[in-house]
Write an enzyme that holds these catalytic residues in place. Structure first.
Site, PDB file in Angstrom:
ATOM      1  CB  SER A 163     -22.744  27.270 -59.270  1.00 32.96           C
ATOM      2  OG  SER A 163     -21.912  26.718 -58.278  1.00 32.96           O
ATOM      3  N   PRO A 164     -24.277  27.805 -56.367  1.00 34.78           N
ATOM      4  CG  PRO A 164     -23.711  26.557 -54.481  1.00 34.78           C
ATOM      5  CD  PRO A 164     -24.103  26.416 -55.905  1.00 34.78           C
TER       6      PRO A 164
ATOM      7  NE  ARG B 213     -20.335  23.204 -55.068  1.00 32.20           N
ATOM      8  CZ  ARG B 213     -20.467  24.317 -55.794  1.00 32.20           C
ATOM      9  NH1 ARG B 213     -19.902  25.452 -55.390  1.00 32.20           N
ATOM     10  NH2 ARG B 213     -21.195  24.316 -56.906  1.00 32.20           N
TER      11      ARG B 213
ATOM     12  N   GLY C  93     -21.712  28.851 -62.857  1.00 24.72           N
ATOM     13  CA  GLY C  93     -21.405  29.894 -61.881  1.00 24.72           C
ATOM     14  C   GLY C  93     -21.196  31.240 -62.539  1.00 24.72           C
ATOM     15  NE  ARG C  94     -15.735  31.541 -62.340  1.00 24.62           N
ATOM     16  CZ  ARG C  94     -14.527  30.998 -62.452  1.00 24.62           C
ATOM     17  NH1 ARG C  94     -13.447  31.748 -62.361  1.00 24.62           N
ATOM     18  NH2 ARG C  94     -14.405  29.697 -62.672  1.00 24.62           N
TER      19      ARG C  94
ATOM     20  CD  GLN D  92     -22.694  25.859 -51.046  1.00 29.01           C
ATOM     21  OE1 GLN D  92     -22.432  27.071 -50.981  1.00 29.01           O
ATOM     22  NE2 GLN D  92     -21.993  25.028 -51.802  1.00 29.01           N
TER      23      GLN D  92
ATOM     24  CE1 TYR E 112     -16.324  28.089 -48.667  1.00 27.36           C
ATOM     25  CE2 TYR E 112     -15.082  29.247 -47.000  1.00 27.36           C
ATOM     26  CZ  TYR E 112     -15.617  29.193 -48.259  1.00 27.36           C
ATOM     27  OH  TYR E 112     -15.456  30.255 -49.115  1.00 27.36           O
TER      28      TYR E 112
ATOM     29  CB  ALA F 220     -21.994  29.521 -48.826  1.00 27.83           C
TER      30      ALA F 220
ATOM     31  CB  CYS G  81     -20.444  34.276 -51.567  1.00 25.93           C
ATOM     32  SG  CYS G  81     -20.202  32.793 -50.602  1.00 25.93           S
TER      33      CYS G  81
HETATM   34  C1  LIG Z   1     -14.961  28.691 -57.532  1.00 23.91           C
HETATM   35  C2  LIG Z   1     -14.851  28.767 -56.044  1.00 23.91           C
HETATM   36  C3  LIG Z   1     -13.810  29.730 -55.646  1.00 23.91           C
HETATM   37  C4  LIG Z   1     -13.580  29.728 -54.154  1.00 23.91           C
HETATM   38  N1  LIG Z   1     -14.690  30.390 -53.468  1.00 23.91           N
HETATM   39  C5  LIG Z   1     -15.666  29.671 -52.908  1.00 23.91           C
HETATM   40  C6  LIG Z   1     -16.678  30.259 -52.209  1.00 23.91           C
HETATM   41  C7  LIG Z   1     -17.713  29.393 -51.638  1.00 23.91           C
HETATM   42  N2  LIG Z   1     -18.690  29.984 -50.953  1.00 23.91           N
HETATM   43  O1  LIG Z   1     -17.661  28.187 -51.797  1.00 23.91           O
HETATM   44  C8  LIG Z   1     -16.747  31.713 -52.037  1.00 23.91           C
HETATM   45  C9  LIG Z   1     -15.446  32.410 -52.325  1.00 23.91           C
HETATM   46  C10 LIG Z   1     -14.699  31.817 -53.474  1.00 23.91           C
END
Ligand SMILES: CCCCN1C=C(C(N)=O)CCC1
Length: 356
Positions: A22-23, A230, A324-325, A99, A182, A57, A25
Site C-alpha cells: 500500500s502507498p 483510491r 500497509g503497516r 499514487q 485530501y 502519495a 508516506c
Molecule cells: C491508514 C491511513 C491513515 C491516514 N493517513 C493517510 C495518509 C495518506 N497519505 O493517505 C498519510 C497519513 C495517514
C-alpha cells in the site's frame, strides 16, 4: 477460484501475485526528490516478493504536499531518481506503481513524528487550497483559500503533467489519491465542500473535480497500464459520504476509464469515534463495489495474516490486497506468506534460492 499467489492481469500488466504494498508516506524527500531511503524502502519489498509496489502519495504540485518532506513529481528533476528505483523493482519481478496526490486543506503540516500539526508560515508552512475555506480541525488549524476555477484548472493540469512524468519514470500502475480527506475527497464529500458553483451542492457537482481530474489523466496515461483510484468509501459520519455514494462514483469512474478502485475510508474529519477499526475493517467496501459497480477492487486496512489475505481473494471480495503497516514491520511479508501457504519456492530471488 483465485488465490493469493495466483497471477493477476489488468490491462497489459500481469502481477506475479495478488499482494500489493500500500502507498505509505515516508516524509523523507527534500523538495520532493527521492533518495536512497526510497530505493531501499521500496526495493526491499520487491525483493520480499510483493507483486505490486505502490510508491507513497506523491504531490503533483509543491503546494499539494502533506508535509515539506513529501515525495513529489511536480518537476522533471523528480524523474531520474524514480527511474532508478523502478528499474530495480522491475528487475526483481514486481510492478512499480505510484499514487499521485494533492493534500488540499491537509497540506502544509508537520511530519507525524514532528506533531502532525499545521505549520505556521515562519515554520516553513505555506498557503493551502481547498473547495471551501474550512480547516480540517484540531491540530490542522490552517484555513485554506477557496479554490477559484483557475486554481481547479491549474491543479488538474498538474495531475496531467504528473501522469506524464510517471510514465517517463517507468511506472506501470497509476493511482489517483481521491481519499483520506485530501483534495478530491474534500470535494466529493459534503463535510468539506460548501461551494455554490458547479463543484458543490449536488452529488454530480461534488464528484465533478474527481471526474474531470480522471478525464484529464486518462487522456495522457497509457492504455497499456492500469489507471486506478483510491476512494474513502465512507466518512463514517452522519451526513457525510457513504458507501452507496462510493458505488455510484465507482460506476462513473469506470465509465471514465478507471480500471480498479482501491477501497479505503475516512480521514476527512477529526471525528474518528465511529470507525470500526479491526481486522479487515474495510474489506466489505471492496466487496460491495466489486459486485455492485462491477469493477476490480483492492482491499486495504488491517490485513495482516496470509490466511486472512488468501480468504479475501478466494471469496472474490477483492482482486488484490494492499498491505500497509504489516509491510513496514516485515518487508518480506509476501515471502513469509508464501511459506505459510506453501508457495514459497517460486518467490525467492535467484541469489537466495541458489544458496538454500
Ligand atoms: C491508514 C491511513 C491513515 C491516514 N493517513 C493517510 C495518509 C495518506 N497519505 O493517505 C498519510 C497519513 C495517514
Amino acid at each position: 477460484m483465485p488465490q493469493l499467489f495466483d497471477t493477476y492481469q489488468l490491462k497489459g500488466i500481469t502481477l506475479r501475485n495478488r499482494i500489493g504494498v500500500s502507498p505509505m508516506c515516508q516524509y523523507s524527500s527534500h523538495d520532493g526528490v527521492a533518495t536512497d531511503w526510497h530505493l531501499v524502502h521500496l526495493g526491499s519489498r520487491a525483493v520480499g516478493g510483493a507483486g505490486l509496489i505502490i510508491a507513497e502519495a506523491t504531490a503533483v504540485e509543491a503546494r499539494g504536499r502533506i508535509s515539506p518532506g513529501d515525495a513529489g513529481i511536480w518537476a522533471d528533476k523528480h524523474i531520474e531518481p524514480l527511474q532508478r528505483i523502478n528499474q530495480f523493482i522491475k528487475a526483481h519481478g514486481a510492478v512499480p506503481g505510484i499514487q499521485i496526490a494533492h493534500a488540499g486543506r491537509k497540506a502544509s503540516s508537520a511530519r507525524p513524528w514532528e506533531g502532525d500539526h499545521s505549520l505556521k508560515d515562519e515554520e516553513g508552512g505555506w498557503e493551502t487550497i481547498a473547495p471551501s475555506p474550512l480547516a480540517f480541525g484540531n491540530k490542522l488549524w490552517r484555513v485554506p483559500n477557496e479554490m477559484t476555477k483557475e486554481d481547479i484548472q491549474e491543479v488538474q493540469n498538474a495531475f496531467r503533467a504528473a501522469a506524464l512524468r510517471a510514465l517517463e519514470a517507468g511506472y506501470e500502475w497509476l493511482e489517483l489519491h481521491f481519499a483520506h480527506g485530501y483534495l478530491a475527497h474534500s470535494f466529493y464529500s459534503p463535510l468539506a465542500n460548501q461551494r455554490k458553483d458547479e463543484y458543490g451542492g449536488s452529488f454530480v457537482n461534488r464528484i465533478r473535480f474527481a471526474i474531470e481530474t480522471t478525464q484529464t489523466v486518462r487522456e495522457v496515461w497509457s492504455e497499456r497500464f492500469p489507471l486506478t483510484a483510491r476512494l474513502s468509501c465512507s466518512d463514517w459520519v452522519e451526513g457525510g459520504w457513504t458507501i452507496e455514494d462510493s458505488v455510484e462514483l465507482a460506476k462513473k469512474l469506470k465509465i471514465e476509464g478507471v480500471d480498479l478502485i482501491d477501497c479505503s475510508s475516512g480521514f476527512n474529519s477529526p471525528d474518528y469515534k465511529n470507525y470500526p477499526f479491526g481486522a479487515g475493517w474495510q474489506v466489505p467496501f471492496a466487496e460491495k463495489i466489486r459486485h455492485e459497480a462491477e469493477i476490480a477492487t483492492a482491499a486495504v486496512g488491517s490485513i495482516t495474516s496470509p490466511v486472512q489475505a488468501d480468504e479475501i481473494i478466494r471469496n472474490g471480495r477483492a482482486d488484490i490486497v494492499l498491505i500497509g503497516r504489516e509491510m513496514l514491520r516485515d518487508p518480506y511479508w509476501a515471502y513469509r506468506a508464501a511459506q505459510e501457504l506453501h508457495q514459497a519456492e517460486k518467490l525467492l530471488p535467484i541469489q537466495y534460492a541458489s544458496g538454500l
